[in-house]
Scaffold this motif. Structure first.
Motif: not given
Ligand code: FB9
Length: 488
Positions: A250-251, A255, A257, A259, A262, A291, A301, A399-402
């Motif tokens: 994730f990180d 993405q 923490q 999200h 997770r 992040h 974020y 949409y994807n976080p990455y």
């Protein structure tokens, strides 16, 4: 028994016109006669022709009425000759179905006066239905209209009777000669091979099926995908670690923490070992920073990034975690363009249904090079999917976080006559790539899909549980056809 009867009968008669009749005349079960006929026909002792006969047989309800009388007559007889009987009392005297059908039929036949009180309208009635049913039971012919009325009342159903007419065959003999199926040493020593009749060789006989290993359909389709990736210059990434740290899963993919993916509703976290042993500390600090406060033109974020959250071990939810590891390793070297792919299991804590299990195989491809654009991504997807027989593609923003931008991929499936979602894709975010140490102008385009969906469509499997897991019927594995992708 049946063999001697048949061969014996043909020693004097031209033919046996009907094996059914022959069986009953010789008090032999027709099945035995049929099996013997098939065998004698095989050895050409006789010539057997199929004969079919449509006949009517009684349904269970029909059998009941043949035994106990038709419901309308049962009802009629339950009404006193003189006077009347209350409907309730009458109902008590008969079975519910008999009473119900009896009322409607007797009413139709104008035999009874159906009111609160029930009385007879005629003195005497014939149970024509029962008689007809018994005649059918005895194989006697009955009139067409009678057939249709009994059929309409579901008291009889059609049955095809199959039998044979039999004549002498080229090898006919009143007694079957023992045919030898092998020339043995003893035959030669005894010299009795001269008299023996040898069974003809059946060169069309299939040998015993060769028991061999069988590839699971998923592995056949996987091989096809691997061939395509290798054909277009991709290198496989090592995916032999189902257990991953939250950091790489994730990180490292930027993405956050908090999200939803997770938390344990979507992800299988490990109790033991619950935390990862080591992470590349300098890189971790860069990930923490991007992040928390961004950089590289991103504002991040803006939350407190927690190391212990990143340390948590889990079952990887996507092979994109492996892509992160490989890209990080790639960024450590002097830059060279790279094409990577992975096909392996990923795990998601999802409710199981017709198309979802808690694990599936993700297929992922990525291209890392300077100055790549969304156009390059679409080009690569066209090239990749066209080799799968999917040429008409459409893309829908996603949409994807990455990845930013991201696109869902759709293809028009001729067989299913509809647009099918065949995957997801995007350009990895600079917040993911730059902390790894890639030069500014290096871009990474990537896409992913599942292995199960194409396999289910190619093999016409409707429920994923029939394809993967402990409920799979092994014969599916044994007799599934060769997989040639591009089959529509
Ligand atoms: O496989 C999917 N569909 C598919 C693929 C091929 C196919 O071939 C047929 C012979 C003609 C038919 C269907 N999908 C992806 C689409 C849907 O099935 C979707 O509902 C389910 N998806 C899975 C995830 O479910 C939660 C399939 C799986 C999936 C989705 C996305 C990725 C990987 C697997 C990804 C990614 C990605 C994105 C950007 C960068 C890197 C990776």
């Amino acid at each position: 028994m049946a063999e001697d009867a048949i061969l014996g009968y043909l020693s004097t008669a031209e033919e046996i016109p009907d094996s059914g009749l022959f069986a009953s005349q010789h008090c032999l079960p027709h099945n035995d006669v049929v099996n013997v006929i098939k065998s004698l026909h095989g050895f050409r002792y006789i010539d057997a022709q199929d004969i079919k006969r449509e006949s009517w047989v009684l349904t269970d309800e029909g059998k009941k009425y043949a035994a106990d009388g038709s419901p309308e007559v049962q009802l009629f007889l339950a009404i006193p000759q003189e006077g009347s009987i209350s409907k309730d009392e009458l109902q008590k005297k008969l079975e519910p179905s008999v009473f119900k059908i009896g009322c409607s039929q007797a009413g139709k036949n104008k035999w009874v006066d159906m009111g609160k009180q029930v009385s007879r309208k005629v003195q005497h009635v014939e149970d024509k239905v029962k008689d007809l049913l018994i005649r059918v039971q005895n194989g006697e012919e009955i009139g067409k209209d009678d057939v249709s009325s009994l059929k309409a009342r579901k008291l009889i159903v059609a049955q095809t009777w199959k039998g044979y007419s039999v004549r002498k065959g080229p090898n006919y003999a009143p007694k079957r000669k023992k045919v030898a199926t092998d020339l043995t040493r003893e035959n030669l020593q005894r010299g009795d091979w001269k008299e023996l009749e040898f069974k003809e060789y059946n060169f069309n006989a299939k040998g015993p099926p060769a028991e061999a290993g069988h590839l699971h359909p998923l592995l056949k389709v996987k091989q096809q995908f691997m061939n395509i990736f290798l054909q277009i210059g991709f290198e496989e990434m090592p995916t032999n670690n189902f257990v991953e740290s939250s950091f790489w899963n994730f990180d490292a993919l930027f993405q956050p923490q908090q999200h939803p993916a997770r938390d344990s509703h979507d992800t299988f976290f490990l109790e033991a070992p619950s935390t990862t042993r080591e992470l590349p500390e300098d890189y971790v600090q860069l990930v923490k920073r991007v992040h928390e406060s961004g950089g590289y033109g991103s504002r991040g974020y803006m939350y407190d990034w927690k190391r212990e959250e990143a340390n948590k071990n889990l079952l990887r939810t996507h092979t994109t975690a492996v892509s992160a590891r490989m890209l990080y390793a790639l960024a450590k070297q002097p830059f060279a363009p790279k094409r990577y792919f992975s096909i392996d299991r990923v795990f998601r804590n999802e409710s199981v249904d017709r198309t979802h299990l808690a694990e599936f195989h993700q297929i992922e491809g990525l291209v890392c090079d300077r100055g790549l654009t969304l156009g390059d991504l679409i080009g690569v997807l066209d090239n990749f999917f066209s080799r799968l027989g999917m040429s008409k593609l459409r893309f829908k923003p996603a949409y994807n976080p990455y990845t930013e931008p991201s696109m869902e991929i759709f293809s028009y499936h001729e067989g299913l006559k509809k647009w099918v979602e065949i995957g997801n894709s995007g350009m990895f975010r600079p917040e993911m790539l730059l902390p790894m140490g890639f030069p500014e102008d290096v871009r990474v385009i990537a896409w992913g899909l599942s292995l199960e969906r194409p396999t289910m469509i190619l093999y016409g499997i409707d429920n994923i549980r029939d394809l993967f897991g402990h409920k799979v019927d092994l014969s599916l594995i044994k007799r599934n056809p060769i997989c040639r992708i591009g089959i529509n």
